[in-house]
Write an enzyme that holds these catalytic residues in place. Structure first.
Site, PDB file in Angstrom:
ATOM      1  N   LEU A  52       0.418  -1.268   0.108  1.00 14.63           N
ATOM      2  CA  LEU A  52       0.110   0.020  -0.161  1.00 14.63           C
ATOM      3  C   LEU A  52       0.857   1.197   0.250  1.00 14.63           C
ATOM      4  O   LEU A  52       1.946   1.448   0.616  1.00 14.63           O
ATOM      5  CB  LEU A  52      -0.899  -0.226   1.309  1.00 14.63           C
ATOM      6  N   ASP A  53       0.728   2.490  -0.907  1.00 11.52           N
ATOM      7  CA  ASP A  53       1.263   3.658  -1.231  1.00 11.52           C
ATOM      8  C   ASP A  53       1.564   4.097   0.147  1.00 11.52           C
ATOM      9  O   ASP A  53       0.572   3.605   0.733  1.00 11.52           O
ATOM     10  CB  ASP A  53       1.145   4.514  -2.346  1.00 11.52           C
ATOM     11  N   GLU A  54       2.667   4.951   0.718  1.00 10.84           N
ATOM     12  CA  GLU A  54       2.201   5.886   2.223  1.00 10.84           C
ATOM     13  C   GLU A  54       1.009   6.761   2.377  1.00 10.84           C
ATOM     14  O   GLU A  54       1.340   6.597   3.520  1.00 10.84           O
ATOM     15  CB  GLU A  54       4.035   6.565   1.421  1.00 10.84           C
ATOM     16  N   LYS A  55       0.186   7.331   1.409  1.00 14.70           N
ATOM     17  CA  LYS A  55      -0.957   7.689   1.971  1.00 14.70           C
ATOM     18  C   LYS A  55      -1.579   6.780   1.852  1.00 14.70           C
ATOM     19  O   LYS A  55      -2.714   7.049   2.483  1.00 14.70           O
ATOM     20  CB  LYS A  55      -1.178   8.944   1.067  1.00 14.70           C
ATOM     21  N   SER A  56      -2.304   5.748   1.727  1.00 14.00           N
ATOM     22  CA  SER A  56      -2.772   4.276   1.804  1.00 14.00           C
ATOM     23  C   SER A  56      -2.925   3.719   3.046  1.00 14.00           C
ATOM     24  O   SER A  56      -1.970   4.242   4.002  1.00 14.00           O
ATOM     25  CB  SER A  56      -2.750   3.740   0.821  1.00 14.00           C
TER      26      SER A  56
END
Length: 199
Positions: A52-56
């Protein structure tokens, strides 16, 4: 067979906003970032199944079993996301998401596979995010459920943007039969297995 099963360890975590889906980095710019290892003392050989990307936020599965990782990353296991999007998402946009949209990927164009997409009735019951999302005074937002069997880099964000409704918040709420339930950001649960059989 049973003996090999018990040697592997499996974890379900709720990856919080701002945490990277990795255990360490040699990049000097990332040294101040939060890594998965700060959430729990994981065993050696542990790997994240997908990212999951950093903001997710949301469910991230970790395992020491490479076969299990490959199976869950394959196109056989559904991943469901709740996305808060900018604007009141239209029926037309939902239909486009369902049938597939063109997104940028790996320097080229990629058409996403058909998926399930539906508008949610109001905001889902999720833990507060570490960083506040803008509120409706800046215009309406809506929530959509998107269920995929693929997982290109930042795919859901690119999909909602392609239909004119950029994602403001993204939470993975389900992987296969594993639901987020009452987990809170940063929670780590060790399980015997993921309820997914690997042939």
């Amino acid at each position: 067979m049973e003996a090999s099963k018990t040697q592997h360890r499996h974890f379900i975590i709720f990856k919080p906003f701002g945490c990277l889906s990795q255990f360490a980095s040699n990049d000097s710019k990332q040294q101040s970032k939060i890594f998965l290892g700060s959430l729990h003392d994981f065993p050696e050989g542990i790997m994240a199944i997908g990212r999951l990307d950093e903001k997710s936020e949301g469910i991230l599965l970790l395992t020491t079993d490479g076969k299990m990782s490959a199976h869950i990353n394959s196109r056989k296991v559904e991943k469901e996301y709740y996305a808060q999007v900018d604007g009141d998402i239209s029926t037309e946009a939902l239909q486009e998401l369902k049938t597939g949209v063109e997104i940028g990927f790996d320097g080229g164009k990629y058409k996403t596979k058909p998926c399930k997409a539906m508008k949610l009735e109001g905001a889902p019951d999720l833990p507060n995010r570490g960083k506040k999302i803008r509120d409706d005074r800046h215009g309406p937002t809506s929530w959509v459920s998107i269920t995929l069997k693929e997982g290109k880099f930042r795919q859901v964000r690119k999909m909602t943007s392609a239909v004119g409704f950029p994602t403001l918040r993204l939470v993975r709420v389900r992987v296969g039969g594993i639901h987020i339930n009452n987990m809170q950001a940063g929670d780590v649960v060790e399980v015997d297995d993921f309820g997914v059989s690997v042939v």
